[in-house]
Design an enzyme around this catalytic site. Sequence first.
Site, mmCIF file in Angstrom:
data_model
loop_
_atom_site.group_PDB
_atom_site.id
_atom_site.type_symbol
_atom_site.label_atom_id
_atom_site.label_comp_id
_atom_site.label_asym_id
_atom_site.label_seq_id
_atom_site.Cartn_x
_atom_site.Cartn_y
_atom_site.Cartn_z
ATOM 1 N N SER A 85 0.860 -1.179 0.000
ATOM 2 C CA SER A 85 0.000 0.000 0.000
ATOM 3 C C SER A 85 0.900 1.234 0.000
ATOM 4 O O SER A 85 2.064 1.169 -0.404
ATOM 5 C CB SER A 85 -0.937 -0.032 1.207
ATOM 6 O OG SER A 85 -1.812 1.084 1.193
ATOM 7 N N TYR A 137 -6.164 7.286 -6.141
ATOM 8 C CA TYR A 137 -5.042 6.420 -5.773
ATOM 9 C C TYR A 137 -4.965 6.207 -4.262
ATOM 10 O O TYR A 137 -4.954 5.056 -3.783
ATOM 11 C CB TYR A 137 -3.733 7.029 -6.282
ATOM 12 C CG TYR A 137 -2.505 6.258 -5.837
ATOM 13 C CD1 TYR A 137 -2.173 5.042 -6.425
ATOM 14 C CD2 TYR A 137 -1.679 6.736 -4.817
ATOM 15 C CE1 TYR A 137 -1.055 4.323 -6.022
ATOM 16 C CE2 TYR A 137 -0.562 6.029 -4.407
ATOM 17 C CZ TYR A 137 -0.253 4.825 -5.012
ATOM 18 O OH TYR A 137 0.852 4.124 -4.597
#
Length: 227
Positions: free
Chosen positions: A129, A146
């Site tokens: 991540s 995003y």
Amino acid sequence: MSKNIIITGTSRGIGFELVHLLADQGHNVLALSRNAKPISNLHFDNISSFSFDLCNEDDYQKVVDFVKSEWNHVDVLINNAGAILNKPFAETTFKDFEKVYRTNVFGVSELTRTVLPFMKSDGHVVTISSMGGIQGSMKFPGLSAYSSSKAAVITMTELLAEEYKESGPQFNVLALGAVQTEMLEEAFPGYKAPTTAIEMARYIQDFALTGNKYYNGKVLQVSNSTP
């Protein structure tokens, strides 16, 4: 002892480095990316690769067929592939958001679901991540799709760790800060990161192989800078 490891997003950056670090250690690696050429040009007996698109539902069967015929089980899955979009929110369309989420959230979910039946109780699913997905971290304009997608996979990992805590495998997330990659250049043109792709790949390599002894359902913030 060699492990069977699947990595996505292997055509460049951290994923590309990871494939070779793990193969050099003697592990069997299945390198998945939409563009299989960079990996297939390098001849390692223990690296397999084929073109794989997280957004193409038909491609997941290719992974199942490969594991059944070549390995029988998977020890580690590294969800490294990611799509980035740097665009003012007012201009970000439904399709833009969907495209980012199809790779960063739905693709991670579907590949994990596809691979889980082949994983043992001590297997490890590592999802990459971003610090942008950490609640309360510094946020940047233009990254609404995003960064929110990167937040989604953090919560999903916590849920999977809970759901599989009795049977395994273990699920963890690494929220990366700035690493000098092509993707960083797309998000922050001209910014020079203090960490190289190979340095971060070495950290992920070690964590993927050993981190599940100490962590499950956790997000580790791997960052020494902002962004």
